[in-house]
Design an enzyme around this catalytic site. Structure first.
Site, PDB file in Angstrom:
ATOM      1  N   GLY A   1       6.720  -3.669   2.771  1.00 21.57           N
ATOM      2  CA  GLY A   1       5.819  -2.965   1.866  1.00 21.57           C
ATOM      3  C   GLY A   1       6.444  -1.882   1.010  1.00 21.57           C
ATOM      4  O   GLY A   1       6.088  -1.712  -0.156  1.00 21.57           O
TER       5      GLY A   1
ATOM      6  N   VAL B   1       1.027   3.871   5.317  1.00 16.88           N
ATOM      7  CA  VAL B   1       0.261   2.897   4.534  1.00 16.88           C
ATOM      8  C   VAL B   1       1.257   2.099   3.704  1.00 16.88           C
ATOM      9  O   VAL B   1       2.161   2.672   3.093  1.00 16.88           O
ATOM     10  CB  VAL B   1      -0.773   3.605   3.632  1.00 16.88           C
TER      11      VAL B   1
ATOM     12  N   THR C   1       0.731 -11.022   7.765  1.00 16.09           N
ATOM     13  CA  THR C   1      -0.206 -10.448   6.775  1.00 16.09           C
ATOM     14  C   THR C   1      -0.886 -11.612   6.064  1.00 16.09           C
ATOM     15  O   THR C   1      -0.279 -12.663   5.883  1.00 16.09           O
ATOM     16  CB  THR C   1       0.606  -9.604   5.759  1.00 16.09           C
TER      17      THR C   1
ATOM     18  N   ASP D   1       1.997  -1.558   1.090  1.00 18.26           N
ATOM     19  CA  ASP D   1       1.664  -2.011  -0.264  1.00 18.26           C
ATOM     20  C   ASP D   1       0.320  -2.736  -0.334  1.00 18.26           C
ATOM     21  O   ASP D   1      -0.298  -2.797  -1.403  1.00 18.26           O
ATOM     22  CB  ASP D   1       2.748  -2.974  -0.766  1.00 18.26           C
TER      23      ASP D   1
ATOM     24  N   THR E   1       3.344 -10.291   0.312  1.00 15.46           N
ATOM     25  CA  THR E   1       3.597 -10.037   1.727  1.00 15.46           C
ATOM     26  C   THR E   1       5.081  -9.815   1.939  1.00 15.46           C
ATOM     27  O   THR E   1       5.908 -10.509   1.358  1.00 15.46           O
ATOM     28  CB  THR E   1       3.117 -11.192   2.621  1.00 15.46           C
ATOM     29  N   GLY E   2       5.409  -8.843   2.757  1.00 13.72           N
ATOM     30  CA  GLY E   2       6.819  -8.546   3.017  1.00 13.72           C
ATOM     31  C   GLY E   2       6.985  -7.067   3.277  1.00 13.72           C
ATOM     32  O   GLY E   2       6.021  -6.376   3.643  1.00 13.72           O
TER      33      GLY E   2
END
Ligand code: ASP
Length: 325
Positions: A245, A220, A191, A222, A242-243
């Site tokens: 979500g 969907v 990401t 984060d 990032t990670g």
């Protein structure tokens, strides 16, 4: 080598980028691939720097940097996005302006070459903050954004990654005696995000992603959610996450960092460290953030094995790192 320290220059502009946090399988990061990844991070930093150096807005620098990463097949955004359990692509992006507190985002888009540009359109051209699916793509079409066929986004690497992960998930479920296979693999490093401070003292943040490998169709994360995956306010800071979500969504991670600064007077680095290395980690959430305040202080905590990241300041020298330093 540590990230370059805050400069004392009056031209105290800064751009910080990330290219995802997570596990970095050895076979995935060959020396050649690492070289190519770092070169792309450098190119993104330099693109944003050229906007900031000529007095451009932090928002434009964020978009310039993210577009380079979206166009590269090496990152999980735009071309090279990870695949859903059905082998399709669904991309999310968001942007926020620290000066006006305006924001825009798009979710689950499938043909927009640069979802970060669509997020900007939502912010600038509609009274809304988030558009999803067909409605978002219609706005992109109306404003002449470049649309691509689904094939453009799907790379061989992502096809193989999906097959491998589905096989592992099936094996795991079989061993545990479960009938249902868990979607959503954490193996989704890539990401992209950017935060910037321009010469006018304004902050901006943006994030773009294909989400998580093997996610359910329609899921969907984060990244397009303001406060969870992206946040910017000149009063406090600009943050891109990032990670995993779902954990960023429940923890409203990016806003939580800003809230600690605003309500408790905590400094940027301490606020970001506390949220990522303690709260998020204790909740079981893996990931990292890049964060920047109006003084040019930078924080880049991550509780995963690695996070692709980079910083560039007024001197124009790109700095990048992958693992802990
Ligand atoms: N946060 C993104 C998502 O959950 C994925 C990532 O950053 O790797 O969609």
């Amino acid at each position: 080598m540590a990230a370059p320290a805050r400069s004392q220059s009056s031209l105290n502009f800064v751009l910080v980028i990330h290219g995802g946090a997570g596990v970095i399988p050895k076979e995935d990061l060959t020396p050649e691939k690492e070289k190519a990844t770092r070169a792309t991070l450098d190119a993104a930093l330099l693109a944003g720097h050229s906007v900031l150096a000529r007095g451009g807005k932090s928002l434009d620098a964020v978009i310039a940097a993210i577009k380079i990463l979206e166009d590269s097949p090496l990152f999980n955004a735009g071309k090279g996005s990870v695949l859903t359990a059905e082998g399709t692509v669904g991309m999310d992006a968001s942007i926020m302006d620290g000066a006006t507190h305006k924001a825009g985002a798009c979710a689950d888009v499938k043909h927009v070459k640069n979802p970060i540009e669509l997020a900007r359109l939502v912010m600038d051209k509609t009274p809304h903050v988030l558009l999803a699916g067909d409605g978002a793509e219609r706005l992109a079409k109306e404003h002449g954004l470049q649309l691509m066929s689904a094939d453009y986004f799907i790379t061989e690497h992502r096809k193989l990654q999906l097959l491998r992960i589905q096989k592992q998930a099936m094996e795991k479920a079989r061993k545990a005696g479960e009938k249902k296979v868990q979607a959503n693999s954490l193996e989704s490093i890539g990401t992209v995000g950017a935060v910037a401070l321009d010469k006018h003292g304004n902050l901006a943040a943006g994030t773009s992603t294909g989400g998580m490998v093997n996610k359910r169709f329609g899921r969907v994360g984060d990244s397009p959610i303001i406060g969870a995956g992206t946040y910017a306010h000149n009063l406090t800071c600009a943050v891109s996450g990032t990670g995993h979500g779902e954990f960023f969504l429940r923890g409203v991670v990016c806003y939580d960092i800003a809230a600690k600064m605003e309500y408790q007077g905590v400094a940027l680095t301490n606020a970001a460290d506390d949220v990522v290395m303690r709260k998020l980690k204790d909740a079981g959430g893996r990931g990292g953030v890049i964060a920047l305040d109006t003084k040019g202080n930078v924080a880049m905590p991550f509780n995963t094995e690695g996070m692709y990241r980079g910083v560039i300041r007024a001197d124009g020298k790109p700095w990048t790192a992958i693992r802990k330093e």
